[in-house]
Design a protein around this motif. Structure first.
Motif, PDB file in Angstrom:
ATOM      1  N   SER A   1     -15.584  91.710   2.961  1.00  0.00           N
ATOM      2  CA  SER A   1     -14.427  92.110   2.176  1.00  0.00           C
ATOM      3  C   SER A   1     -13.152  91.521   2.758  1.00  0.00           C
ATOM      4  O   SER A   1     -13.077  91.199   3.948  1.00  0.00           O
ATOM      5  CB  SER A   1     -14.324  93.637   2.126  1.00  0.00           C
ATOM      6  OG  SER A   1     -14.109  94.146   3.432  1.00  0.00           O
ATOM      7  N   VAL A   2     -12.142  91.393   1.900  1.00  0.00           N
ATOM      8  CA  VAL A   2     -10.863  90.846   2.345  1.00  0.00           C
ATOM      9  C   VAL A   2     -10.211  91.762   3.372  1.00  0.00           C
ATOM     10  O   VAL A   2      -9.596  91.311   4.347  1.00  0.00           O
ATOM     11  CB  VAL A   2      -9.937  90.630   1.132  1.00  0.00           C
ATOM     12  CG1 VAL A   2      -8.574  90.108   1.583  1.00  0.00           C
ATOM     13  CG2 VAL A   2     -10.569  89.665   0.141  1.00  0.00           C
ATOM     14  N   ASP A   3     -10.372  93.091   3.172  1.00  0.00           N
ATOM     15  CA  ASP A   3      -9.752  94.039   4.109  1.00  0.00           C
ATOM     16  C   ASP A   3     -10.336  93.891   5.505  1.00  0.00           C
ATOM     17  O   ASP A   3      -9.608  93.970   6.511  1.00  0.00           O
ATOM     18  CB  ASP A   3      -9.961  95.466   3.601  1.00  0.00           C
ATOM     19  CG  ASP A   3      -9.231  95.711   2.285  1.00  0.00           C
ATOM     20  OD1 ASP A   3      -8.240  94.998   2.029  1.00  0.00           O
ATOM     21  OD2 ASP A   3      -9.665  96.586   1.515  1.00  0.00           O
ATOM     22  N   SER A   4     -11.662  93.643   5.584  1.00  0.00           N
ATOM     23  CA  SER A   4     -12.267  93.486   6.915  1.00  0.00           C
ATOM     24  C   SER A   4     -11.868  92.171   7.566  1.00  0.00           C
ATOM     25  O   SER A   4     -11.804  92.066   8.793  1.00  0.00           O
ATOM     26  CB  SER A   4     -13.790  93.557   6.803  1.00  0.00           C
ATOM     27  OG  SER A   4     -14.292  92.484   6.012  1.00  0.00           O
TER      28      SER A   4
ATOM     29  N   LEU B   1      -4.527  92.030  11.669  1.00  0.00           N
ATOM     30  CA  LEU B   1      -3.609  90.891  11.660  1.00  0.00           C
ATOM     31  C   LEU B   1      -2.185  91.374  11.388  1.00  0.00           C
ATOM     32  O   LEU B   1      -1.953  92.199  10.497  1.00  0.00           O
ATOM     33  CB  LEU B   1      -4.021  89.878  10.588  1.00  0.00           C
ATOM     34  CG  LEU B   1      -5.355  89.155  10.798  1.00  0.00           C
ATOM     35  CD1 LEU B   1      -5.617  88.194   9.645  1.00  0.00           C
ATOM     36  CD2 LEU B   1      -5.355  88.398  12.115  1.00  0.00           C
ATOM     37  N   ASP B   2      -1.246  90.866  12.135  1.00  0.00           N
ATOM     38  CA  ASP B   2       0.173  91.180  11.957  1.00  0.00           C
ATOM     39  C   ASP B   2       0.771  90.088  11.076  1.00  0.00           C
ATOM     40  O   ASP B   2       1.119  89.004  11.539  1.00  0.00           O
ATOM     41  CB  ASP B   2       0.873  91.241  13.306  1.00  0.00           C
ATOM     42  CG  ASP B   2       2.322  91.701  13.194  1.00  0.00           C
ATOM     43  OD1 ASP B   2       2.758  91.997  12.053  1.00  0.00           O
ATOM     44  OD2 ASP B   2       3.016  91.746  14.224  1.00  0.00           O
TER      45      ASP B   2
END
Length: 649
Positions: free
Chosen positions: A515-518, A523-524
């Motif tokens: 997934s994109v969230d994982s 990340l900042d």
């Protein structure tokens, strides 16, 4: 008194020596030659004593009844005596687990690695009395052979697991798989691990360890030669005692690697003599087909180095003539390359093309010959001729309409060559069209697909996604959909199918993707934006050799002072110089022409100005088309040129 039955006699005694069992069986057969049990005991004892040829003769003497009763033993005897094809056929008819083992071993030896891998996978599901380590060893050897045979897509595990590094047999098989895939660095590490594991065994004698280390060392020599480390390979060769290798094929391969690694043996005639002498003792103990093909290529290479051009050309042409039509067989195509090198006397460039191009008239469908000419064209910087030659060959294959020639036409290697040539000349549209045609062909024939088709379909799907043609994008979606159906865990196919989807992607389609969230967790984003473009890290050793770009200087730069020799006499440093001083006088904005003719000419240069009216006294200009080499053509008599002066004496 009747002679007791052999089976009851063996039950009453405790015989552990197979020679004693064999003597008892033969004694019983002297009294009753047709005793089925005695015949069965005899063949089992012969197999235990590794007397396989005698076991085959015993089966032939016992007849069909004995072969049916002891089918497992008969199949094993055939396998060990050098008839794996017949052994696999007999073992396949049985239902016992032992039959599956013999069939797997016989299939491996007759180079049916697909069937062998399938059988070992079935046996690994239920171990029963089998040792898991033995099945892992045999399965690893089969995977290595699949890689060598070009069927790497059937291998389930590409990377060795932790359990594979616990035994030297499994580590050795993993190293062989890495060699087959071209991962020489990893293979070298695994071979060192194999040596350490073998030396650390306590239940083996030193003699047994040396016997196991010999083939490992032979593989290490091969890896070092492939890496270009000939000196290290030559030193390792000196530690091998080739005469102590019991396996004839391994001993011959060791001799070949020693010649390849030797820096002192520069005489090709001596190398040819050594290889011919060592190859005569192989007998029935032949290497695998891929090894035999490489050994033949080595002999041809030595013949060419020995300047035996005529004999090499004739012998290879005789074998090539037996193959009718275009073929993808590696053996015949490699012979075509050798044949071309023999005709060109091992030269390259344009001189080689002069000698090789006439061969196309005799063999217009020879794939190896055509690819050789294409390579020579590319080396001489003539990619356009290479494409023209290859396109003509492919068009002939398309017009034939044969299914076999169609598979040759859209073979992954040939398609990759055409696409690479198109890309080198910037013909992106041609590349997309070629890949689209190949994808359509292999979609219509999904069963008989050679190695590499899956990778080619992935490349085709990626390229077709970038095409503005709606038909190409639709085809890319179909390709990735098919690849995703074949392997649900293939992330590349799932990502391609997701990129080709025009609607909302389904959950099964994206479950193998992260997934994109994982992916962006932790990340900042603001810090990345403020930090700018990241630079690759550099070690302290290389920092001293790198010239850093200086920071931008925002201070006003001082004007350089001109030397007095370049300063004009009337130069005033306080006065701003004319910005048009570099232009010709008539091109400056302050230019004002003098006289009637100058003003009329200036009006012609102005946009929208009316042409000046010619006066009666004005003479028309000479037309530009009538001026040749500065002299006027035609017009009134006499001409206006000066007369030539006479030659002075």
């Amino acid at each position: 008194m009747s002679i007791p039955n052999l089976a009851s006699l063996l039950k009453q005694t405790d015989i552990e020596d197979h020679d004693e069992v064999l003597k008892a069986a033969q004694s019983a057969l002297k009294q009753a030659k047709t005793d089925q049990n005695a015949q069965h005991v005899r063949v089992v004892a012969l197999l235990k004593l590794d007397r396989f040829d005698d076991a085959i003769r015993a089966f032939e003497a016992g007849g069909d009844r004995l072969k049916e009763q002891a089918a497992l033993e008969y199949a094993y005897a055939l396998y060990k005596s050098g008839d794996p094809a017949r052994a696999a056929t007999i073992a396949r008819a049985g239902d016992a687990r032992g039959h599956r083992h013999v069939e797997a071993q016989a299939s491996y030896r007759k180079e049916d690695f697909r069937r062998a891998a399938e059988l070992y996978q079935q046996l690994a599901v239920q171990l029963e009395d089998d040792a898991e380590a033995d099945l892992r060893i045999n399965g690893g050897a089969t995977d290595a052979q699949l890689e060598w045979a070009g069927c790497g897509e059937l291998v389930q595990r590409k990377k060795p697991g932790r359990e594979d590094l616990d035994a030297f047999e499994t580590a050795y098989n993993a190293a062989c798989s890495s060699i087959a895939r071209g991962e020489l660095g990893q293979a070298e590490v695994l071979l060192r691990r194999t040596r350490d594991l073998c030396n650390s065994l306590e239940d083996m004698s030193e003699k047994e360890k040396q016997a196991e280390l010999l083939p490992i060392t032979v593989q290490q020599v091969y890896v070092l030669v492939r890496q270009g480390r000939a000196q290290e390979a030559d030193e390792l060769v000196k530690s091998i005692d080739a005469t102590s290798i019991t396996d004839a094929s391994t001993r011959h391969i060791s001799q070949v690697n020693a010649i390849a690694a030797s820096a002192s043996l520069a005489n090709p005639f001596m190398a040819q003599r050594l290889l011919a002498k060592d190859g005569e003792v192989l007998g029935s103990d032949q290497p695998f087909d891929f090894q035999i093909s490489i050994l033949r290529e080595n002999r041809h290479a030595i013949d060419l180095q020995s300047m035996k051009y005529g004999g090499t050309a004739d012998s290879t042409a005789e074998v090539i003539s037996k193959e009718q039509g275009p073929s993808l067989d590696r053996y015949y195509n490699s012979l075509s390359v050798v044949n071309a090198a023999a005709h060109a006397h091992t030269t390259a460039g344009k001189e080689a093309l002069k000698q090789i191009l006439p061969l196309l008239e005799k063999r217009p469908t020879d794939v190896g010959l055509i690819l050789t000419i294409v390579q020579l064209y590319v080396l001489t910087g003539n990619s356009a001729s290479a494409i023209a030659l290859l396109e003509g060959f492919l068009n002939r294959l398309e017009q034939s309409g044969s299914a076999g020639e169609g598979d040759v036409r859209f073979a992954p290697g040939i398609v990759g060559t055409v696409v690479s040539l198109y890309n080198s000349l910037g013909r992106r549209g041609h590349s997309q069209t070629e890949l689209a045609k190949a994808a359509v062909h292999w979609q219509e024939s999904p069963k008989a697909r050679p190695a590499g088709v899956v990778h080619m379909l992935k490349a085709a799907g990626r390229v077709l996604l970038e095409s503005p043609d709606a038909q190409h994008q639709r085809l890319a979606s179909e390709v990735f959909s098919e690849l995703h159906q074949l392997d649900k865990d293939d992330r590349y196919a799932a990502a391609g199918l997701l990129a080709a989807s025009t609607n909302e992607p389904s959950q099964p389609q994206t479950q193998s993707l992260q997934s994109v969230d994982s992916l962006i967790a932790g990340l900042d984003v603001d810090g990345l934006e403020n930090g700018g473009i990241a630079q690759p890290p550099r070690s302290q050793e290389t920092l001293g050799n790198i010239r850093k770009r200086p920071a931008e200087d925002t201070k006003p730069k001082k004007r350089k002072k001109l030397p007095k020799s370049r300063v004009p006499a009337a130069f005033d440093p306080q006065k701003k110089p004319d910005p048009e001083r570099w232009l010709p006088l008539r091109d400056r904005s302050t230019y004002r022409p003098k006289g009637k003719k100058g003003k009329a000419r200036q009006n012609l240069y102005s946009q929208g100005a009316a042409p000046a009216v010619d006066s009666e006294s004005s003479r028309p200009g000479t037309p530009a088309t009538d001026v040749v080499r500065g002299k006027q053509q035609g017009g009134g008599g006499g001409g206006g040129g000066k007369k030539k002066k006479g030659k002075k004496w």
